[in-house]
Motif scaffolding. Structure first.
Motif, PDB file in Angstrom:
ATOM      1  N   ASP A 261      24.519  38.996  29.001  1.00 25.03           N
ATOM      2  CA  ASP A 261      24.610  39.908  29.661  1.00 25.03           C
ATOM      3  C   ASP A 261      25.813  40.565  30.768  1.00 25.03           C
TER       4      ASP A 261
ATOM      5  N   ILE B 257      27.388  42.714  33.959  1.00 32.14           N
ATOM      6  CA  ILE B 257      26.885  43.980  33.831  1.00 32.14           C
ATOM      7  C   ILE B 257      28.596  44.055  34.749  1.00 32.14           C
ATOM      8  N   ALA B 258      28.948  45.207  34.246  1.00 31.45           N
ATOM      9  CA  ALA B 258      29.820  45.979  34.697  1.00 31.45           C
ATOM     10  C   ALA B 258      29.641  47.019  36.220  1.00 31.45           C
TER      11      ALA B 258
END
Length: 65
Positions: free
Chosen positions: A62, A64-65
């Motif tokens: 994953d 995370i932006a």
């Protein structure tokens, strides 16, 4: 286990998952009275789904932006 081995394992698991899905559908469509066998196949299918998810999570982290 290398990333390449994990990708190969993932493909094997996906094929087995599809095969189980087809087997469950065939038994259900045939009006099989062996509900225990269908339940076992569904349980195996869920275990495969969990294994697929674990490998996918490892290979595609994953972000995370």
């Amino acid at each position: 286990m290398t990333e390449d081995e994990m990708r190969k394992r993932l493909e094997v698991l996906r094929v087995e998952h599809r095969d189980l899905d087809a087997a469950i559908d065939a038994l259900s469509a045939a009006g099989s009275i062996d509900q225990l066998q269908i339940a076992r196949l569904k349980k195996r299918k869920l275990k495969l789904k969990d294994q697929i998810a674990l490998i996918e999570d490892y290979l595609i982290p994953d972000i995370i932006a």
